[in-house]
Design a protein around this motif. Sequence first.
Motif, PDB file in Angstrom:
ATOM      1  N   CYS A   1       0.859  -1.188   0.000  1.00 21.98           N
ATOM      2  CA  CYS A   1       0.000   0.000   0.000  1.00 21.98           C
ATOM      3  C   CYS A   1       0.890   1.229   0.000  1.00 21.98           C
ATOM      4  O   CYS A   1       1.790   1.354   0.841  1.00 21.98           O
TER       5      CYS A   1
ATOM      6  N   GLN B   1       1.019   3.860   3.494  1.00 22.89           N
ATOM      7  CA  GLN B   1       1.926   3.577   4.611  1.00 22.89           C
ATOM      8  C   GLN B   1       1.533   4.312   5.889  1.00 22.89           C
ATOM      9  O   GLN B   1       2.339   5.049   6.482  1.00 22.89           O
ATOM     10  N   CYS B   2       0.292   4.139   6.293  1.00 23.43           N
ATOM     11  CA  CYS B   2      -0.173   4.749   7.548  1.00 23.43           C
ATOM     12  C   CYS B   2       0.736   4.325   8.700  1.00 23.43           C
ATOM     13  O   CYS B   2       1.242   3.201   8.717  1.00 23.43           O
TER      14      CYS B   2
ATOM     15  N   PHE C   1       0.262   3.374  11.572  1.00 23.76           N
ATOM     16  CA  PHE C   1      -0.198   2.368  12.539  1.00 23.76           C
ATOM     17  C   PHE C   1      -0.454   1.023  11.853  1.00 23.76           C
ATOM     18  O   PHE C   1      -0.988   0.106  12.464  1.00 23.76           O
ATOM     19  N   CYS C   2      -0.104   0.907  10.566  1.00 23.82           N
ATOM     20  CA  CYS C   2      -0.545  -0.253   9.788  1.00 23.82           C
ATOM     21  C   CYS C   2       0.648  -1.037   9.255  1.00 23.82           C
ATOM     22  O   CYS C   2       1.545  -0.456   8.637  1.00 23.82           O
TER      23      CYS C   2
ATOM     24  N   GLY D   1      -4.043  -2.701   1.419  1.00 25.10           N
ATOM     25  CA  GLY D   1      -4.295  -1.799   0.297  1.00 25.10           C
ATOM     26  C   GLY D   1      -5.494  -0.900   0.497  1.00 25.10           C
ATOM     27  O   GLY D   1      -6.515  -1.320   1.019  1.00 25.10           O
ATOM     28  N   GLU D   2      -5.346   0.354   0.055  1.00 26.20           N
ATOM     29  CA  GLU D   2      -6.452   1.308   0.062  1.00 26.20           C
ATOM     30  C   GLU D   2      -7.334   1.005  -1.158  1.00 26.20           C
ATOM     31  O   GLU D   2      -6.894   1.147  -2.300  1.00 26.20           O
TER      32      GLU D   2
HETATM   33  S1  SF4 Z   1      -3.817  -0.624   4.017  1.00 28.51           S
HETATM   34 FE1  SF4 Z   1      -5.161   1.040   4.785  1.00 28.51          FE
HETATM   35  S2  SF4 Z   1      -4.420   1.449   6.843  1.00 28.51           S
HETATM   36 FE2  SF4 Z   1      -2.803   0.261   5.792  1.00 28.51          FE
HETATM   37  S3  SF4 Z   1      -1.388   1.781   4.912  1.00 28.51           S
HETATM   38 FE3  SF4 Z   1      -2.922   1.340   3.355  1.00 28.51          FE
HETATM   39  S4  SF4 Z   1      -4.551   2.863   3.647  1.00 28.51           S
HETATM   40 FE4  SF4 Z   1      -3.315   2.864   5.494  1.00 28.51          FE
END
Ligand code: SF4
Length: 316
Positions: free
Chosen positions: A52, A55-56, A58-59, A104-105
């Motif tokens: 993704c 790269q939030c 917390f994720c 993934g977003e």
């Molecule tokens: S999968 Fe969702 S929470 Fe994780 S980095 Fe991507 S957008 Fe952010």
Amino acid sequence: MKIVARTGVPELAMVYIAEDEQGRRLEFAESVEPPYPRDEKWVNIISTLWGCPIQCRFCDAGLQYKGKVSADTMLAQLDALVDVRYPDKRIPCVKWKIQFARMGEPAFNRDVVTVLRQLPERYSAPGLLPSVSTVGPKGCKKFFNELLLVKRELYPDRFQFQFSLHSTDLDERQHLIPAPTMIFAEMADYGERIYGGVGRKVTLNFALGVGITVDPKELRRFFSPDAFLIKLTPMNPTIRASENGYVDESDPALRLKMKAEDFRNVGYEVIESIGELEENAIGSNCGQYLARLGESHLTIGNAYSYSGRILSSNDL
Ligand code: SF4
């Protein structure tokens, strides 16, 4: 796509790791919500991107981004889960919730809409309940317009849509979710349209993390309780969230209860979602990603600690 490993507790949650011919890896998961039996509620969580780009902070799923997952590969993830439980593709569950949320977003992949169009024909599943949650990235107008159409056409009253907000302070939110996203007024406008007064209200999700601002009164300025409900979860103990100090080690359930009361006081319906602690151990919860373990030297006591053997493809 080839499944290369799986782990978990079949009665609660299982995580599958799959690889394509280019060596890219993704994960997908299934779970039930005790005390409900699987035929009452079955949750499938699939990946929509290889990594993704957001790269939030917390994720753990925000690994190096390697492209969009095709509609066929999204369906292959579902088929793999369905084949184990319901090989005749008849899914009798009262609720079969499909979350486009493992890795993934989803707004970055318009094939999510292609999959949504195919689901009702592909499976005999009266309880089919698609669930799309997004951080609301900017520049995805086509995706959001197509999603609105498919929801109206095929799932008018059986569809869950969620904005993952996490903070009511825009600067803080930008730090947590380091990508350009819609402002709250834009999300409110889209949310009202996709809800349309039918079915479940749009969810505004907050994963409550240490030091993150969540102010119900600020939210109330933009989002009407007539169209939006609040879902509160503890910040799941991912490696990223732990490294960044967001995970509440003391009493997340108490924090969550107090915050829920604050939201109720300004008129919102609130879902308090604590989840199963065992799912943290298995690594099947939101934002968790088993592959991240291999790269980290961090040990998180209550997460990714499932002692069961990771099954190899030879066992499957
Ligand atoms: S999968 Fe969702 S929470 Fe994780 S980095 Fe991507 S957008 Fe952010």
